[in-house]
Design an enzyme around this catalytic site. Structure first.
Site, mmCIF file in Angstrom:
data_model
loop_
_atom_site.group_PDB
_atom_site.id
_atom_site.type_symbol
_atom_site.label_atom_id
_atom_site.label_comp_id
_atom_site.label_asym_id
_atom_site.label_seq_id
_atom_site.Cartn_x
_atom_site.Cartn_y
_atom_site.Cartn_z
ATOM 1 N N HIS A 68 -0.874 -3.519 28.346
ATOM 2 C CA HIS A 68 -0.535 -2.176 27.719
ATOM 3 C C HIS A 68 -1.188 -1.127 28.739
ATOM 4 O O HIS A 68 -2.165 -1.365 29.333
ATOM 5 C CB HIS A 68 -1.214 -1.790 26.312
ATOM 6 C CG HIS A 68 -0.376 -2.718 25.131
ATOM 7 N ND1 HIS A 68 -0.629 -2.395 23.890
ATOM 8 C CD2 HIS A 68 0.562 -3.675 25.447
ATOM 9 C CE1 HIS A 68 0.171 -3.378 23.220
ATOM 10 N NE2 HIS A 68 0.723 -4.072 24.098
ATOM 11 N N GLU A 86 -2.906 1.579 28.142
ATOM 12 C CA GLU A 86 -4.491 1.859 28.046
ATOM 13 C C GLU A 86 -5.323 0.610 28.531
ATOM 14 O O GLU A 86 -6.227 1.070 29.133
ATOM 15 C CB GLU A 86 -4.821 1.890 26.402
ATOM 16 C CG GLU A 86 -3.727 3.011 25.516
ATOM 17 C CD GLU A 86 -2.845 2.191 25.031
ATOM 18 O OE1 GLU A 86 -1.857 1.627 25.678
ATOM 19 O OE2 GLU A 86 -2.563 2.768 23.744
ATOM 20 N N CYS A 90 -2.608 0.739 19.764
ATOM 21 C CA CYS A 90 -2.805 -0.327 18.882
ATOM 22 C C CYS A 90 -4.046 -0.877 18.703
ATOM 23 O O CYS A 90 -4.873 -0.252 19.491
ATOM 24 C CB CYS A 90 -1.843 -1.672 19.260
ATOM 25 S SG CYS A 90 -2.712 -2.345 20.732
ATOM 26 N N CYS A 96 -5.996 -1.852 22.076
ATOM 27 C CA CYS A 96 -6.212 -0.825 22.821
ATOM 28 C C CYS A 96 -7.343 -0.042 22.160
ATOM 29 O O CYS A 96 -8.171 0.365 23.172
ATOM 30 C CB CYS A 96 -5.110 -0.077 23.253
ATOM 31 S SG CYS A 96 -3.807 -1.030 24.315
#
Lengths: 151, 151
Positions: free
Chosen positions: A55, A57, A85, A88
């Site tokens: 992801h 992040e 999410c 992260c």
């Protein structure tokens, strides 16, 4: 001309998200800022890397800690186009990051939909910068995906 | 001789945890198994990499997806010596892993202490293999750290 620095950094995150979109990745981007300097930029690369942990992040956190040579991002802020999410958000918790700015919410996987507070009390968390633009990018992406699925 | 395959894989995870201990990392290890074959082994490397995301499970997930060339670990099981935190549990959720075996609980950061269920319903989750040995390694590590802090 008055420049809103937070908006400026979120625009950079949105630019990252658009790069993800151009590569047919879920369009989420993030930048990490330390003392007004961008030290990391990343966009979602789950498909390219075939890695569910890639992801925006997560890539931005790893990149930022590499730049600083520290496992902590205490004096940093992250600007991310979509609500993180729990993977992260917890990574940001571990990083002890100073501030988290996210643009649009994620009603399905966003960290705010978990009951237990995740961030350190010292972490500033703020939603809403460029919310419409960042959210619309996601809506358009998934709308297009659904249309393609129908073909 | 009856060999408990689950115990065997957890022993491999414990061996990884001991390697972490030897490198003065928080002693947590993980292995990912696909069709009875170990496809990834990892131990916590937060200090070495100065990266708060470098938990054993995260490194094992990324490594396993690299081996399989797939972002999903549907037919795989992970064996990890300590209850995953929410970062790792959510990463395992995203990976659609088939099974999660963890040895000892983590009363502070473990995923079971969050109210919302995180794993897919199809993911088998089981605690307790080599619970004492894996938990004791952590207890000894932090006891030693506290004693050093007093010096």
């Amino acid at each position: 001309m008055i420049i809103n620095v937070h908006q400026h950094f979120m625009e950079l995150a949105l630019k990252e998200a658009k790069q993800a979109q151009a590569e047919d990745e879920v369009p989420i981007g993030a930048v990490v800022v330390s003392h007004s300097r961008v030290i990391a930029k990343a966009y979602n690369q789950v498909e390219r890397l075939k890695d569910p942990t890639a992801h925006a992040e997560m890539l931005a956190i790893t990149s930022a800690t590499n730049v600083l040579g520290s496992k902590y991002l205490t004096d940093c802020a992250i600007y991310v186009t979509i609500e993180p999410c729990m993977m992260c958000a917890t990574a940001l918790f571990w990083s002890k990051i100073g501030a988290v700015y996210y643009a649009a919410g994620d009603n399905r996987y966003g960290f705010t939909h978990f009951d237990r507070h995740i961030f350190n009390d010292t972490t500033h968390v703020e939603k809403g910068l460029l919310e419409h633009d960042c959210g619309q990018l996601m809506k358009d992406f998934f709308k297009k995906k659904r249309e393609l699925d129908k073909l």
